[in-house]
Write a protein that holds these residues in place. Structure first.
Motif, PDB file in Angstrom:
ATOM      1  N   LYS A 142       0.811  -1.215   0.000  1.00 58.53           N
ATOM      2  CA  LYS A 142       0.000   0.000   0.000  1.00 58.53           C
ATOM      3  C   LYS A 142       0.853   1.278   0.000  1.00 58.53           C
ATOM      4  N   ARG A 160       1.358   4.042  -3.020  1.00 62.70           N
ATOM      5  CA  ARG A 160       1.089   5.448  -2.739  1.00 62.70           C
ATOM      6  C   ARG A 160       2.282   6.317  -3.139  1.00 62.70           C
ATOM      7  N   GLU A 207      -7.909   4.082  -5.778  1.00 62.47           N
ATOM      8  CA  GLU A 207      -7.314   3.423  -4.603  1.00 62.47           C
ATOM      9  C   GLU A 207      -6.435   4.393  -3.820  1.00 62.47           C
ATOM     10  N   ASP A 261      -7.021   6.351  -0.214  1.00 61.62           N
ATOM     11  CA  ASP A 261      -5.987   6.130   0.793  1.00 61.62           C
ATOM     12  C   ASP A 261      -5.521   7.457   1.377  1.00 61.62           C
ATOM     13  N   HIS A 267      -8.225   9.264   3.473  1.00 58.82           N
ATOM     14  CA  HIS A 267      -8.450   8.669   4.793  1.00 58.82           C
ATOM     15  C   HIS A 267      -7.385   9.054   5.815  1.00 58.82           C
ATOM     16  N   THR A 300     -12.256   3.822   8.703  1.00 54.33           N
ATOM     17  CA  THR A 300     -11.310   4.417   7.756  1.00 54.33           C
ATOM     18  C   THR A 300     -10.606   5.637   8.356  1.00 54.33           C
TER      19      THR A 300
END
Length: 642
Positions: A283, A287, A330, A334, A337, A353
């Motif tokens: 993840k 990012r 996605e 991310d 959040h 979240t």
């Protein structure tokens, strides 16, 4: 100390951009053990053949852990240095040998006084020389002495932010030999932390030349921490140039850079690992890749197209997700959040979240501040919001910060106290002797022990004022005065059990649901790193406590650097009014405004640094397509593993 792990590409081709062999270790502690073993093997091999082992040695922060490990090997493993001859790289000029800032003192304090080396085999440039003739003669003799011993078998180096090795500053020639040099302005600024004031830092030095270093049969360069990352990249991946003297090492036949993950952070294999090898996408790495792409293209996340990924080495993400749109959504979600206006958790809300838990509410919050102003400088907006939202906020000031108060400012405060007393019809003679000490003190003299308690009290009063302004009652303000700091000089003691015990006691007394701590290892004075290490060691002690299992730890950064967006776990928007509150709280620390005692190489006031940094973070979020905020304070969540 690893706070946030970088993904570093490994395997064949990962080092394709590197022109010098680089060995990367997770921590400096692991790295120095490998280098110490190499040195020990060389010393023993030479001893077995009745030969001398000639070592070139460096000073500065980088080799300290190496010398500690060599001392341990001498004491615990019987490593003898009787056959070792040493030549140090450099020394300030002028510099008395007995001065704590001298490299003569440094080497004896960290190594020579603790091993069995023959004093006749120790060679360190002489900083007490005065005339040009004396200096030139010494430098010629130093070169002859190295040659007489058969040359240097292994040369240990550090590296300065200018790319200097030894004190070979930009402009040094590859053929240069031992000589007198003038120090670069950035090198002088970096040395302020050791001398306490810029005007006390020598502007000249004696150094081995680049040519002298290049003649060593093997060279090992050490570098730790993110502050060294830019110059490591320039040295390892850049072209050879006298503007970065360390790049000459690309031409050495047997050289090795030994660095930690933080110092490797800007190498291509760490910064853009997907460009050099197949990577395991998680993840945070996804990012990072998308955010870097957005910044390069100057596009928000939701506007990046398939061709953008394909043309920038990120086709893997299209294959993984199926389309740019799916990757974008996605990463957009991310990043969205991470944003929370409820740093302590929003009560009675779905927290699935959100970065923080909704319960318990209100929380007991403990903010650790290395110096008496780091809390408001680094997270003053979040601190104010935690108070406003009803949490029980405690602040723990880990050190007194007493040496960061100018004498003149203390004198001014004594004048205020005197005038106040006279207005009440009282005469106050108690400050007269202290004022005399300030008036008669020479710039090169150490702090007067009699003044330090007053300076500590002054900083404590400022911290109490800032907390009172923020709405934190006096009983929730804790002055820890950790012993490692209380030396009265810029040189501190090693972290000890007494430091850890103080933190453990406070943790068990408060039993916080949330902890905030300074994760800024780029602090030029090193205090932040020591304070964080103390907290981590205290965590080891309390890790079995029931309350600790349900405690979140959030790391903020200080006045020098901000967390990179790809590492952020919580971003707290700061409104214009909250930014004003933060500024007003920073103003309460009057002794640190209008020119802090140790500003490093940034001339801005602390409140200016903080506001510029917070506004820049909000701007970065805005540019990737998030809502537009006045400012943002960001945090990384630390999960303790003993």
């Amino acid at each position: 100390m690893v706070i946030t792990k970088n993904y570093i590409a490994k395997g064949e081709g990962a080092d394709r951009f590197e022109k010098i062999p680089v060995q990367i270790y997770e921590t400096a502690d692991e790295a120095v053990k490998a280098v110490a073993r190499e040195i020990a093997d060389l010393v023993r091999t030479k001893a077995a053949s009745s030969e001398k082992c000639v070592l070139g040695l460096a000073t500065g922060v980088s080799p300290i852990k190496l010398y500690q490990e060599l001392v341990r090997m001498h004491r615990e493993e019987g490593l003898s240095f009787r056959n070792v001859v040493t030549f140090n790289l450099d020394e300030y000029l002028p510099m008395p040998k007995e001065s704590e800032q001298s490299y003569h003192y440094f080497m004896h304090h960290h190594l020579f006084d603790h091993i069995d080396i023959d004093p006749k085999n120790i060679h360190i440039p002489d900083g007490t020389l005065q005339t040009e003739e004396e200096i030139e003669k010494f430098c010629e003799d130093y070169e002859k002495a190295i040659d007489a011993e058969g040359g240097i078998d292994l040369q240990v180096l550090g590296i300065g932010r200018t790319g200097h090795i030894g004190f070979n500053e930009p402009g040094s020639f590859i053929t240069s030999t031992t000589r007198k040099v003038y120090l670069n302005d950035l090198t002088i600024k970096d040395a302020i932390k050791d001398f306490g004031s810029r005007n006390l830092v020598p502007t000249k030095a004696i150094t081995m030349g680049v040519g002298t270093i290049m003649k060593a049969r093997r060279v090992v360069l050490l570098a730790w921490g993110e502050k060294k990352a830019p110059i490591i990249k320039a040295t390892v991946e850049g072209r050879v140039s006298d503007t970065v003297p360390a790049t000459f090492l690309q031409m050495h036949s047997d050289v090795q850079f030994v660095i930690d993950e933080s110092a490797a952070g800007e190498l291509t294999r760490a910064d853009y690992p997907w460009l050099v090898s197949k990577v395991d996408w998680d993840k945070k790495l996804i990012r990072k890749a998308v955010l870097r792409l957005c910044q390069k293209l100057k596009k928000p996340i939701l506007k990046v197209e398939d061709k953008d990924y394909q043309e920038n080495g990120l086709s893997d993400l299209i294959e993984l997700f199926g389309s740019a749109n799916k990757v974008n959504i996605e990463v957009f979600n991310d990043m969205q959040h991470t944003i929370s206006g409820w740093p302590g958790g929003k009560p009675n809300a779905d927290d699935s979240t959100r970065p923080e838990r909704a319960n318990p509410y209100p929380k007991r919050v403990l903010i650790f501040s290395p110096h008496p102003d780091d809390d408001v400088i680094s997270m003053g907006g979040t601190e104010a919001r935690l108070v406003e939202q009803g949490h029980e906020v405690h602040v723990a000031y880990q050190t007194s910060g007493n040496i960061a108060v100018f004498d003149d400012y203390l004198y001014q405060m004594m004048d205020v106290a005197d005038m106040f007393s006279r207005n009440l019809g009282m005469e106050n003679e108690s400050f007269k002797s202290l004022k005399d000490k300030i008036h008669n003190r020479k710039p090169e003299e150490n702090e007067s022990p009699e003044l330090l308690p007053y300076k500590a009290a002054l900083r404590s009063a400022e911290a109490l004022s800032a907390c009172r302004f923020m709405g934190i009652p006096k009983e929730r303000v804790h002055f820890l005065n950790m012993p490692f700091y209380e030396t009265g000089s810029v040189k501190k003691k090693p972290l000890g059990d007494g430091d850890i015990d103080i933190i453990v006691k406070l943790l068990r007394e408060i039993r916080p649901h949330q902890i905030y701590a300074a994760g800024d290892l780029a602090d030029p004075h090193g205090t932040h790193a020591v304070c964080l290490e103390a907290i981590m060691q205290a965590f080891d002690v309390v890790s079995g406590d029931e309350w600790f299992r349900d405690c979140y730890t959030w790391l903020y950064r200080g006045a020098w650097l901000e967390w990179e967006m790809e590492k952020v776990d919580m971003a707290v928007p700061v409104s214009p009014s909250e930014l004003t509150i933060k500024r007003e709280a920073i103003y309460r620390h009057g002794s640190q405004n209008n020119g802090p005692a140790y500003p490093g190489d940034d001339p801005r006031e602390f409140w200016q640094r903080a506001e510029d940094r917070n506004r820049n973070t909000a701007d970065l979020y805005n540019k990737i397509g998030m809502a537009e905020y006045e400012a943002m304070e960001v945090f990384v969540r630390y999960k303790h593993e003993k």
